[in-house]
Design a protein around this motif. Structure first.
Motif, PDB file in Angstrom:
ATOM      1  N   THR A 198       0.886  -1.132   0.012  1.00 59.33           N
ATOM      2  CA  THR A 198      -0.113  -0.049  -0.012  1.00 59.33           C
ATOM      3  C   THR A 198       0.825   1.214  -0.200  1.00 59.33           C
ATOM      4  N   SER A 199       0.198   2.410   0.125  1.00 52.50           N
ATOM      5  CA  SER A 199       1.266   3.639  -0.199  1.00 52.50           C
ATOM      6  C   SER A 199       0.658   4.539   1.123  1.00 52.50           C
ATOM      7  N   SER A 200       0.293   3.636   2.167  1.00 53.88           N
ATOM      8  CA  SER A 200      -0.299   4.263   3.571  1.00 53.88           C
ATOM      9  C   SER A 200       0.889   5.209   4.303  1.00 53.88           C
ATOM     10  N   THR A 221       6.361   0.989   1.825  1.00 46.60           N
ATOM     11  CA  THR A 221       6.961   1.979   2.398  1.00 46.60           C
ATOM     12  C   THR A 221       8.405   2.234   2.004  1.00 46.60           C
ATOM     13  N   ASP A 222       8.532   3.491   1.104  1.00 44.39           N
ATOM     14  CA  ASP A 222       9.815   3.622   0.525  1.00 44.39           C
ATOM     15  C   ASP A 222      10.092   5.263   0.660  1.00 44.39           C
ATOM     16  N   ASP A 242      16.517  -5.163   2.352  1.00 41.66           N
ATOM     17  CA  ASP A 242      17.333  -5.236   1.364  1.00 41.66           C
ATOM     18  C   ASP A 242      18.735  -4.392   1.677  1.00 41.66           C
ATOM     19  N   GLU A 243      18.329  -3.112   2.391  1.00 42.14           N
ATOM     20  CA  GLU A 243      19.422  -2.509   2.668  1.00 42.14           C
ATOM     21  C   GLU A 243      19.090  -1.408   3.905  1.00 42.14           C
ATOM     22  N   VAL A 244      20.127  -1.966   5.054  1.00 46.75           N
ATOM     23  CA  VAL A 244      19.627  -1.207   6.358  1.00 46.75           C
ATOM     24  C   VAL A 244      19.668   0.245   6.169  1.00 46.75           C
ATOM     25  N   ALA A 245      20.545   0.934   5.628  1.00 43.08           N
ATOM     26  CA  ALA A 245      20.440   2.349   5.688  1.00 43.08           C
ATOM     27  C   ALA A 245      19.392   3.051   5.137  1.00 43.08           C
ATOM     28  N   GLN A 246      18.512   2.284   4.084  1.00 43.15           N
ATOM     29  CA  GLN A 246      17.479   2.848   3.734  1.00 43.15           C
ATOM     30  C   GLN A 246      16.317   2.381   4.586  1.00 43.15           C
ATOM     31  N   GLY A 251      12.249   3.281   5.239  1.00 41.92           N
ATOM     32  CA  GLY A 251      11.850   2.030   5.140  1.00 41.92           C
ATOM     33  C   GLY A 251      10.717   1.764   6.182  1.00 41.92           C
ATOM     34  N   GLU A 252      10.113   0.611   6.571  1.00 44.47           N
ATOM     35  CA  GLU A 252       9.029   0.367   7.363  1.00 44.47           C
ATOM     36  C   GLU A 252       9.557   0.310   8.789  1.00 44.47           C
ATOM     37  N   THR A 253      10.934   0.124   8.986  1.00 40.56           N
ATOM     38  CA  THR A 253      11.538   0.537  10.410  1.00 40.56           C
ATOM     39  C   THR A 253      11.885   1.713  10.915  1.00 40.56           C
TER      40      THR A 253
END
Length: 321
Positions: A198-200, A221-222, A242-246, A251-253
């Motif tokens: 989703t784009s929430s 989430t991006d 995929d990449e911790v920095a992102q 991202g979701e985190t």
């Protein structure tokens, strides 16, 4: 320069091709031989559009380049074309000369779906039978098709803010001869694997909606501020990305980390599981979660695969540039 237009991508790129390209580049990233460049994303002040660049260099696959594009929210209503528009450019890493230009719209959808399916292959329980979908937009159909090829699923369940869109998921389930059931968010506890797409900007589901042993792929989430799941689920789950920095910035985190509920050290690269340097899932009751933020190397890896196949099939054109 070899040009592969958007109109040719569907005849070139298969789901297995996309899966293999993404799996290999995740492994290369974790091994330290591939890295992404800083992402640029800007509101251009015209048509409410967001435009940016994602790029990187894969020293194993020898892919160098970038994806340029973004989101034009009025495209569909005004022009009858999709809102996401992008193009991938590949360069010769030995000389810096431009090597290829590849249509990036379908490519983006397929590489995103490939990423979630790679996570499902490596992190979901082997006996997973029920596939759950949160979201039923354009990308969800790609996600579901890829996911259903990873395990011997027996049923698909789905939820969407707009239930009238769920028949699109039922159509995909029917392609695989599987039954489909629309459920409430509470009914998502039946799922062994869940993809949220989703784009929430507000959390939709949380730990109460996910059973022990489930694998979740959060793929929507991006961007800073977006959020699909409650932080209680991030805290409860073993998180891969995929990449911790992102992951920790857009991202979701991002929300759990900024609140001090999860640390950067608690988030692991999916590539490490692929390489065998992280055990991945350690029990059938463990909840695993993949935070798919989308990285430039995914685009480059899939674009390189497209160019290779296109040349072999005589599709596209070679231009002296």
């Amino acid at each position: 320069m070899y040009i592969v237009p958007e109109s040719a991508i569907a005849d070139i790129l298969t789901r297995p091709d996309a899966f293999n390209a993404v799996e290999q580049v995740f492994a290369a990233m974790s091994a330290g031989v591939a890295y992404n460049f800083p992402v640029i994303r800007e509101a251009i002040g015209h048509e409410e559009a967001l435009y940016g660049f994602k790029g990187g260099f894969d020293g194993k696959g020898m892919s160098l380049g970038l994806k340029a594009g973004g989101y034009w929210p009025h495209n569909l209503e005004k022009r009858g074309i999709i809102n996401h528009q992008s193009t991938v450019f590949l360069f010769d890493p030995d000389t810096g000369k431009v090597a290829a230009m590849v249509g990036g719209n379908l490519l983006t959808a397929l590489r995103t779906a490939a990423a979630s399916s790679v996570s499902i292959k490596h992190l979901a329980r082997k006996d997973s039978k029920v596939m759950g979908m949160i979201g039923a937009g354009h990308q969800a159909k790609f996600q579901l098709r890829h996911a259903l090829e990873t395990h011997s699923f027996e049923k698909v369940i789905g939820w969407n803010y707009h239930p009238e869109m769920l028949p699109s998921l039922a159509e995909v389930a029917a392609e695989f001869d599987l039954p489909f059931e629309a459920v409430t968010l509470e009914g998502m506890t039946e799922a062994d694997v869940v993809i949220s797409m989703t784009s929430s900007f507000n959390p939709i589901f949380g730990a109460a909606h996910i059973s022990d042993g489930t694998h979740i792929a959060c793929m929507g989430t991006d961007t800073i501020g977006k959020q699909e799941c409650e932080t209680d689920l991030i805290v409860k789950a073993t998180v891969f990305t995929d990449e911790v920095a992102q992951s920790v910035t857009l991202g979701e985190t991002q929300h759990a980390v900024s609140a001090g509920l999860k640390s950067r050290d608690d988030i692991f690269e999916l590539g490490a599981v692929i390489n065998g340097t992280h055990a991945g899932r350690t029990s059938d009751r463990e909840i695993t979660l993949f935070d798919g933020t989308g990285v430039g190397l995914q685009d480059l890896a899939v674009a390189a695969s497209i160019v290779e196949i296109a040349k072999a099939k005589g599709i596209g054109m070679d231009v002296d540039f």
